[in-house]
Motif scaffolding. Structure first.
Motif, short mmCIF file in Angstrom:
data_model
loop_
_atom_site.label_atom_id
_atom_site.label_comp_id
_atom_site.label_asym_id
_atom_site.label_seq_id
_atom_site.Cartn_x
_atom_site.Cartn_y
_atom_site.Cartn_z
N MET A 130 1.07 -1.02 0.04
CA MET A 130 -0.19 -0.62 0.00
C MET A 130 0.90 0.94 -0.05
O MET A 130 2.04 1.12 1.07
CB MET A 130 -0.54 0.27 1.69
CG MET A 130 -2.20 1.34 1.40
SD MET A 130 -2.73 1.18 2.60
CE MET A 130 -3.86 -0.71 2.37
N ASN A 131 0.19 1.64 -1.82
CA ASN A 131 1.61 2.81 -0.92
C ASN A 131 0.87 4.14 0.03
O ASN A 131 -0.41 4.21 0.81
CB ASN A 131 1.93 4.45 -2.22
CG ASN A 131 0.52 4.56 -2.91
OD1 ASN A 131 -0.36 4.89 -2.16
ND2 ASN A 131 0.26 5.06 -3.72
N LEU A 132 2.14 5.46 0.40
CA LEU A 132 1.34 6.35 1.47
C LEU A 132 0.60 7.07 0.89
O LEU A 132 -0.57 7.15 1.81
CB LEU A 132 2.72 7.25 1.12
CG LEU A 132 2.48 8.33 2.26
CD1 LEU A 132 2.88 7.27 4.13
CD2 LEU A 132 4.11 9.40 1.76
N LYS A 133 0.12 7.48 -0.24
CA LYS A 133 -1.07 8.71 -0.52
C LYS A 133 -2.55 7.63 -0.43
O LYS A 133 -3.44 7.82 0.74
CB LYS A 133 -1.70 8.01 -2.07
CG LYS A 133 -2.15 9.26 -2.38
CD LYS A 133 -2.67 9.75 -3.09
CE LYS A 133 -3.49 10.84 -3.60
NZ LYS A 133 -3.12 11.13 -5.65
N SER A 134 -2.60 6.11 -0.72
CA SER A 134 -3.72 5.20 -0.13
C SER A 134 -3.41 4.73 1.34
O SER A 134 -4.91 4.93 1.48
CB SER A 134 -3.94 4.03 -0.96
OG SER A 134 -1.96 3.02 -0.30
N GLN A 135 -2.29 4.76 1.86
CA GLN A 135 -2.38 4.81 3.09
C GLN A 135 -3.06 6.12 4.31
O GLN A 135 -3.48 5.42 4.86
CB GLN A 135 -1.04 4.34 3.95
CG GLN A 135 -0.49 3.54 4.72
CD GLN A 135 0.01 3.03 6.05
OE1 GLN A 135 1.27 3.93 5.01
NE2 GLN A 135 0.74 3.36 6.58
N PRO A 154 -5.33 6.56 15.83
CA PRO A 154 -4.27 5.64 16.39
C PRO A 154 -2.84 5.68 15.39
O PRO A 154 -2.57 7.07 15.67
CB PRO A 154 -4.55 5.22 14.72
CG PRO A 154 -6.26 5.62 15.10
CD PRO A 154 -5.94 7.18 15.71
N ALA A 155 -1.90 5.28 16.54
CA ALA A 155 -0.87 4.78 16.38
C ALA A 155 0.17 5.10 15.28
O ALA A 155 1.10 5.51 15.18
CB ALA A 155 0.01 4.11 17.13
N ALA A 156 -0.71 4.44 13.74
CA ALA A 156 -0.07 4.67 12.10
C ALA A 156 -0.92 6.08 12.06
O ALA A 156 0.52 6.58 11.48
CB ALA A 156 -0.83 3.60 11.71
N ALA A 157 -1.81 6.68 11.98
CA ALA A 157 -2.24 8.09 12.25
C ALA A 157 -0.71 8.44 12.83
O ALA A 157 -0.20 9.64 12.60
CB ALA A 157 -3.49 8.26 12.80
N THR A 158 -0.60 9.03 14.49
CA THR A 158 -0.14 9.42 14.93
C THR A 158 1.52 9.57 14.32
O THR A 158 2.40 9.99 14.35
CB THR A 158 0.49 9.14 16.18
OG1 THR A 158 -0.92 8.72 17.02
CG2 THR A 158 1.26 9.80 17.14
N GLY A 159 2.31 8.53 14.39
CA GLY A 159 3.33 8.09 13.28
C GLY A 159 3.99 8.88 12.30
O GLY A 159 4.57 9.12 11.90
N LEU A 160 2.55 8.07 10.95
CA LEU A 160 3.20 9.00 9.72
C LEU A 160 2.85 10.39 10.02
O LEU A 160 3.91 11.57 9.10
CB LEU A 160 1.21 8.75 9.07
CG LEU A 160 1.42 9.18 7.47
CD1 LEU A 160 2.92 8.87 6.47
CD2 LEU A 160 0.20 8.71 6.84
N ALA A 161 1.73 10.98 10.95
CA ALA A 161 1.57 12.23 10.72
C ALA A 161 3.03 13.30 11.44
O ALA A 161 3.39 14.40 11.33
CB ALA A 161 0.38 13.23 12.04
N LEU A 162 3.56 12.50 12.91
CA LEU A 162 4.77 13.11 12.73
C LEU A 162 5.98 13.26 12.36
O LEU A 162 6.98 13.84 12.08
CB LEU A 162 4.90 12.04 14.74
CG LEU A 162 6.70 12.33 15.12
CD1 LEU A 162 6.25 13.90 15.74
CD2 LEU A 162 6.96 11.93 16.18
#
Length: 127
Positions: free
Chosen positions: A1-6, A42-50
């Motif tokens: 899954m690419n970054l945009k679709s994630q 969610p941890a995934a959203a927090t990590g990506l946002a950071l």
């Protein structure tokens, strides 16, 4: 899954959860006047946002090698390393050279140890 679709998937998940959280908060407010803390991101959203906020994505991508290694490759390499999160957090804060090629990773002195640990933990979930 690419970054945009994630990112789209995470956004859709958060958008779907918002009405439920709002409804639950409204019901709680009617029966319990004590303010409740907002639900954690969610941890995934927090990590990506950071990672986006701290410009990690200027040199890294989740799925492909760019200037730096793909974060999924980093996760795969260190998945079985004892204390991988601590090791990666240290590398994020202090920088590194020669591990992934000729391009050095600069020290990220603007990050707190907690932010570096959050990024390292998120990276390790990408394998």
């Amino acid at each position: 899954m690419n970054l945009k679709s994630q990112a789209i998937k995470i956004t859709a998940t958060l958008a779907a959860a918002f009405p439920l959280a709002f409804a639950a908060g409204t019901a709680c407010a009617q029966t319990n006047p004590t303010p409740q803390p907002a639900p954690a991101m969610p941890a995934a959203a927090t990590g990506l946002a950071l990672a986006q906020q701290q410009n990690c994505m200027s040199c890294h991508s989740v799925n492909r090698t760019f200037m730096g290694p793909a974060l999924r490759d980093v996760a795969s390499r260190y998945a079985s390393t004892p204390d991988a999160q601590t090791y990666l957090a240290h590398k994020i804060m202090e920088g590194s050279s020669g591990v992934w090629g000729a391009v050095p990773m600069p020290a990220n002195t603007q990050l707190s140890p907690g932010q570096a640990a959050t990024l390292a933990g998120w990276i390790l979930t990408l394998r």
